[in-house]
Design a protein around this motif. Structure first.
Motif, short mmCIF file in Angstrom:
data_model
loop_
_atom_site.label_atom_id
_atom_site.label_comp_id
_atom_site.label_asym_id
_atom_site.label_seq_id
_atom_site.Cartn_x
_atom_site.Cartn_y
_atom_site.Cartn_z
N ALA A 167 22.15 94.12 -6.78
CA ALA A 167 20.76 93.67 -6.88
C ALA A 167 20.69 92.57 -7.93
N THR A 168 20.07 91.47 -7.57
CA THR A 168 19.92 90.37 -8.52
C THR A 168 18.54 90.48 -9.18
N VAL A 169 18.55 90.64 -10.50
CA VAL A 169 17.30 90.84 -11.24
C VAL A 169 17.06 89.67 -12.18
N GLU A 170 15.95 89.01 -12.01
CA GLU A 170 15.57 87.91 -12.91
C GLU A 170 14.49 88.40 -13.86
N LEU A 171 14.67 88.10 -15.13
CA LEU A 171 13.69 88.54 -16.13
C LEU A 171 13.35 87.37 -17.05
N THR A 172 12.07 87.24 -17.37
CA THR A 172 11.63 86.19 -18.29
C THR A 172 11.41 86.80 -19.68
N ARG A 209 16.75 81.72 -24.55
CA ARG A 209 16.32 81.16 -23.27
C ARG A 209 15.05 81.86 -22.82
N THR A 210 14.32 81.22 -21.93
CA THR A 210 13.05 81.81 -21.48
C THR A 210 13.21 82.68 -20.24
N GLN A 211 14.38 82.60 -19.57
CA GLN A 211 14.62 83.48 -18.44
C GLN A 211 16.11 83.62 -18.20
N HIS A 212 16.49 84.72 -17.53
CA HIS A 212 17.91 84.96 -17.28
C HIS A 212 18.04 85.89 -16.08
N VAL A 213 19.21 85.84 -15.42
CA VAL A 213 19.46 86.64 -14.23
C VAL A 213 20.61 87.62 -14.50
#
Length: 527
Positions: free
Chosen positions: A264-269, A250-254
């Motif tokens: 803390a919600t961290v989103e990374l691409t 996938r190209t991004q995930h949380v």
């Protein structure tokens, strides 16, 4: 008579054998998975758990769990659990026992004769430690073979009858190797190898752990550091590994980071992951380029394939960087299982050849018939040759007579063809010496150096000299490095025939101590 190949990995391990139709097949563990996490949980002094359950236990009881032990092989760094120190060989032996016992359950046959793989860049010390781990586990280690060779064997079986020059890029969980290999009429020749046994997918995980912790602290500056809490840290490591795997598809995930009741919600691409770890990937590219330069000096001008091995090569950034830098189309070659399968094929073929050499044709034929091997395949196996090279340089410490400066003189150099046997004369520097200290050194850095600090002591001893001899009395030293990269050193005083044989010992474990450990740990339950 079954034989097995074991990929003893930093983060995951697996075991394979040759089935009844001659195919290498990975044997699933009791949990139904092809690979087993290389994690050991010391539940009690008498019970050890290996694999997925041990990995889960790291979150709740991190002080009783050991992981990434492969990086300590060849070093005297015991881990104390339940007041008992365990050497890296012993901890690795628990992993090997889990693999062997699960394979026995799957096949109904005992697992005794095995080939264990090691990174190509492992030196004599690490290879010897791996062999000892197998012995402690109660296994008969037929050989220790480099991972790229095992991968090349698998590649050759999948591409029969084709001659190729291949570049193997092997990025595992904790080690990295790059190796140039020629395949010709089924024969395998390693041209050169290079690598870093402290660089692997685990380092990508570490970067992600640091990033997740930093993002948590940025959102909750009044909370404590998540990395100072062992349970939170272990959970972050699990999250980081899953995040890395997810971003391969996938190209991004949380990810939700939880600590001290805060979230803390961290989103990374995928691109952000590439930026965080760019220097790690660049290091692998640099080593690959260095390997190709060495190969060019040996006449290799072109490559048919760039073969990717190791689970970490699934990250899209790896293939993209390699194709951009070297204009070769990477080929993902069963990255998680190719090494174990190749080791199984190597174990089968080596056993077949040894039986023939020993005159035990009936046993050799029985082995081949059980695997459904044809007459043509038997002839091919019997005639196959595998030629490899030294992963590092080896030498001894010498002292200049005038300046008394100590330096290292190498007798075997990195990428010398194996097996290698080199004999050289050295001389005493003082009259009346009664002995000489023999210090065996192994190249520690990427480049061979005569400086002691750029080398590591792997064996030492004292050779006696007859009394009253003048300065300049000759001492003969022989280095014998076998095809598996295991080293034996002999020094001899010619007049008396006095000999000193130095076998590389790791972590202080002698063969007697290995036998004692094997007996002691056999009473520990492994599940």
């Amino acid at each position: 008579m079954a034989v097995y190949g074991i990929d003893l990995g930093t983060t995951y391990s697996c075991i394979a054998s040759v089935d009844e139709v001659g195919r290498p097949t990975v044997l699933r563990n009791l949990e139904g998975a092809d690979t087993t996490p290389s994690v050991v949980f010391f539940e009690s002094p008498d019970n050890v758990v290996v694999g997925a359950t041990a990995k889960d236990s790291a979150v709740l009881e991190p002080d009783l769990v050991v992981s990434r032990i492969k990086r300590d092989m060849g070093h005297d760094v015991p881990r104390v659990r339940h007041d008992r120190p365990y050497t890296p060989e012993e901890i690795s032996a628990f992993i090997l026992r889990k693999l062997a016992e699960d394979a026995r359950t799957a096949t109904g046959d005992p697992v005794e004769d095995v080939v264990i793989t090691v990174p190509a860049y492992f030196g004599a010390a690490e290879r010897d430690a791996t062999r000892k781990a197998g012995h402690i586990a109660g296994l008969n280690v037929i050989d220790v073979v480099s991972e790229p060779i095992a991968a090349a064997i698998t590649y050759g079986v999948l591409n029969p009858g084709q001659d190729h020059t291949i570049l193997v890029y092997d990025l595992g969980g904790g080690t990295f190797d790059t190796t140039v290999i020629r395949l010709s009429a089924g024969d395998i020749e390693v041209v050169c190898t290079d690598g870093d046994h402290e660089l692997g997918g685990a380092d990508w995980d570490d970067r992600l752990v640091e990033h997740l912790a930093e993002r948590f602290q940025a959102e909750h500056p009044d909370a404590g550091d998540p990395l100072l809490d062992k349970q939170t840290e272990q959970q972050l490591r699990r999250d980081a590994e899953e995040l890395k795997k997810t971003l391969s598809t996938r190209t991004q995930h949380v990810v939700r980071v939880m600590h001290e009741g805060r979230v803390a919600t961290v989103e990374l691409t995928r691109d952000a992951l590439a930026d965080l770890t760019r220097d790690l990937l660049d290091r692998t590219v640099e080593i690959t380029r260095r390997t190709m330069d060495t190969a060019a000096g040996k006449g290799v001008e072109a490559y048919d394939h760039l073969v990717l091995v190791g689970g970490s090569t699934k990250m899209p950034a790896v293939a993209e960087a390699l194709q951009k830098e070297f204009e070769l189309v990477p080929r993902l070659q069963d990255p998680d299982l190719a090494v174990a399968k190749g080791a199984a094929l190597y174990a089968f073929e080596e056993t077949y050849r040894r039986l023939l050499t020993a005159g035990e044709e009936e046993q050799a034929e029985d082995l081949a018939d059980r695997a459904g091997i044809s007459a043509d395949q038997k002839r091919h196996i019997a005639g196959r040759t595998i030629r490899t090279v030294a992963s590092r340089g080896f030498g001894i410490v010498v002292t200049d007579k005038e300046t008394r400066r100590r330096s290292v003189e190498h007798l075997v150099h990195a990428n010398d063809a194996l097996p290698a046997a080199v004999t050289q004369d050295f001389y005493t520097i003082d009259s009346g010496q009664t002995g000489v200290s023999i210090e065996v050194m192994e190249q520690a850095g990427a480049v061979e150096s005569e400086e002691q600090e750029d080398n590591a002591v792997i064996a030492e001893g004292v050779l006696k000299i007859p009394a009253g001899k003048p300065a300049g009395w000759p001492i003969e030293v022989t280095f014998a490095l076998d095809a598996s990269g295991l080293l034996q050193v002999t020094s001899r005083e010619r007049e008396t025939g006095e000999e000193l044989e130095l076998r590389v010992q790791i972590g202080g474990m002698s063969e007697e101590e290995v036998a004692e450990s094997r007996a002691a740990l056999s009473r520990v339950q492994v599940s």
